[in-house]
Design a protein around this motif. Structure first.
Motif, short mmCIF file in Angstrom:
data_model
loop_
_atom_site.label_atom_id
_atom_site.label_comp_id
_atom_site.label_asym_id
_atom_site.label_seq_id
_atom_site.Cartn_x
_atom_site.Cartn_y
_atom_site.Cartn_z
N UNK A 57 0.83 -1.21 0.00
CA UNK A 57 0.00 0.00 0.00
C UNK A 57 0.86 1.26 0.00
N UNK A 58 1.99 1.21 0.71
CA UNK A 58 2.89 2.36 0.74
C UNK A 58 3.53 2.58 -0.62
N UNK A 59 3.95 1.50 -1.27
CA UNK A 59 4.51 1.62 -2.63
C UNK A 59 3.47 2.20 -3.58
N UNK A 60 2.24 1.75 -3.43
CA UNK A 60 1.18 2.21 -4.33
C UNK A 60 0.86 3.69 -4.16
N UNK A 61 1.32 4.30 -3.07
CA UNK A 61 1.14 5.74 -2.89
C UNK A 61 2.12 6.55 -3.74
N UNK A 62 3.19 5.91 -4.20
CA UNK A 62 4.13 6.58 -5.11
C UNK A 62 3.41 6.73 -6.45
N UNK A 63 3.35 7.96 -6.98
CA UNK A 63 2.55 8.17 -8.19
C UNK A 63 2.91 7.27 -9.37
N UNK A 64 4.20 6.98 -9.53
CA UNK A 64 4.63 6.15 -10.64
C UNK A 64 5.27 4.87 -10.10
N UNK A 65 4.57 3.78 -10.27
CA UNK A 65 5.08 2.51 -9.75
C UNK A 65 4.58 1.34 -10.59
N UNK A 66 5.38 0.29 -10.60
CA UNK A 66 4.97 -0.99 -11.19
C UNK A 66 5.30 -2.06 -10.17
N UNK A 67 4.29 -2.79 -9.75
CA UNK A 67 4.46 -3.93 -8.84
C UNK A 67 4.09 -5.18 -9.61
N UNK A 68 4.92 -6.20 -9.52
CA UNK A 68 4.61 -7.41 -10.27
C UNK A 68 5.14 -8.65 -9.57
N UNK A 69 4.45 -9.75 -9.83
CA UNK A 69 4.84 -11.04 -9.29
C UNK A 69 5.89 -11.64 -10.24
N UNK A 70 7.15 -11.35 -9.95
CA UNK A 70 8.22 -11.74 -10.87
C UNK A 70 8.36 -13.26 -10.96
N UNK A 71 8.09 -13.95 -9.87
CA UNK A 71 8.25 -15.40 -9.89
C UNK A 71 7.21 -16.06 -10.79
N UNK A 72 5.96 -15.63 -10.69
CA UNK A 72 4.91 -16.20 -11.54
C UNK A 72 5.14 -15.88 -13.01
N UNK A 73 5.59 -14.65 -13.28
CA UNK A 73 5.86 -14.27 -14.66
C UNK A 73 7.02 -15.07 -15.25
N UNK A 74 8.04 -15.31 -14.44
CA UNK A 74 9.16 -16.13 -14.92
C UNK A 74 8.66 -17.53 -15.25
N UNK A 75 7.86 -18.09 -14.36
CA UNK A 75 7.34 -19.45 -14.57
C UNK A 75 6.47 -19.51 -15.82
N UNK A 76 5.61 -18.49 -16.01
CA UNK A 76 4.71 -18.51 -17.17
C UNK A 76 5.48 -18.34 -18.48
N UNK A 77 6.68 -17.75 -18.39
CA UNK A 77 7.52 -17.59 -19.59
C UNK A 77 8.38 -18.83 -19.84
N UNK A 78 8.24 -19.85 -18.98
CA UNK A 78 9.02 -21.07 -19.14
C UNK A 78 10.43 -20.96 -18.60
N UNK A 79 10.64 -19.95 -17.73
CA UNK A 79 11.96 -19.71 -17.16
C UNK A 79 11.97 -20.14 -15.69
N UNK A 80 13.13 -20.45 -15.15
CA UNK A 80 13.21 -20.82 -13.74
C UNK A 80 13.03 -19.60 -12.83
N UNK A 81 12.77 -19.86 -11.56
CA UNK A 81 12.61 -18.78 -10.59
C UNK A 81 13.84 -17.88 -10.56
N UNK A 82 15.01 -18.45 -10.83
CA UNK A 82 16.24 -17.66 -10.82
C UNK A 82 16.23 -16.56 -11.88
#
Length: 199
Positions: A114-139
């Motif tokens: 919630x504190x990060x979302x108060x910054x006017x310009x921000x991108x929050x993302x689930x990097x682990x899920x996106x890596x997995x969905x791209x066929x890449x390892x968590x690393x």
């Protein structure tokens, strides 16, 4: 062109790989580059922070002053909050929303986000899920995060991809392709979100 970038996270998450890829791309763009030494405990689980400065003109200091960072790129949400005071008013936070709970009194994640979302310009993302969905390892989560930061960096995506290929080439073509896929997954999500923000 001038970009002041703060990289943050904890040891073992791949912060230095992000810095190396950006550095390769910046050199390919003909930019000047200065990077401060990593501050903090670089062993796995300790906090890590680095200043990365890019410019089309010579750079005389490797440290970013308070209130002048263009972007904070963080693989750990609470770590990104440590550096909010370094951001310009129109600066960006690009952060993973997945915590690395390395202290006993880690605050509630919903409060951190919630504190990060108060910054006017921000991108929050689930990097682990996106890596997995791209066929890449968590690393490869760090490359997802880097991809998400590309729209704010002012460096061509092709040069970032070439930088990643160069950095990972010694690990073999399969690792190169998986890290590239992870990078593109982060880029696509961020490019769509930042375009929506600017409407």
């Amino acid at each position: 062109m001038k970009k002041d970038i703060i990289l943050a996270g904890v040891g073992g998450q791949g912060i230095l790989s992000i810095a190396t890829v950006i550095g390769e791309a910046a050199l390919a763009e003909g930019l000047y580059l200065k990077q401060a030494e990593v501050h903090g405990m670089s062993q796995r689980g300790g906090d890590v922070q680095s200043n990365l400065r890019l410019s089309s003109t010579p750079i005389y200091s490797d440290l970013i002053p308070l209130g002048s960072a263009d972007i904070v790129i963080s693989l750990e949400p609470m770590e990104s909050l440590r550096y909010v005071r370094y951001l310009k008013p129109d600066g960006w936070i690009v952060s993973s929303n997945i915590p690395f709970v390395n202290i006993p009194d880690y605050p509630p994640l919903e409060d951190v986000l919630a504190t990060i979302e108060q910054v006017p310009h921000h991108v929050l993302l689930d990097v682990e899920s996106l890596a997995k969905s791209a066929g890449a390892p968590q690393q490869a989560s760090n490359m997802v995060l880097l991809g998400a930061a590309v729209p704010m960096l002012g460096i061509d995506l092709d040069k970032i991809i070439a930088g990643a290929r160069s950095v990972f080439s010694r690990k073999g073509e399969e690792i190169v392709e998986k890290n590239t896929a992870a990078l593109l997954a982060g880029y696509r999500l961020s490019a769509n979100n930042t375009a929506a923000m600017s409407l």
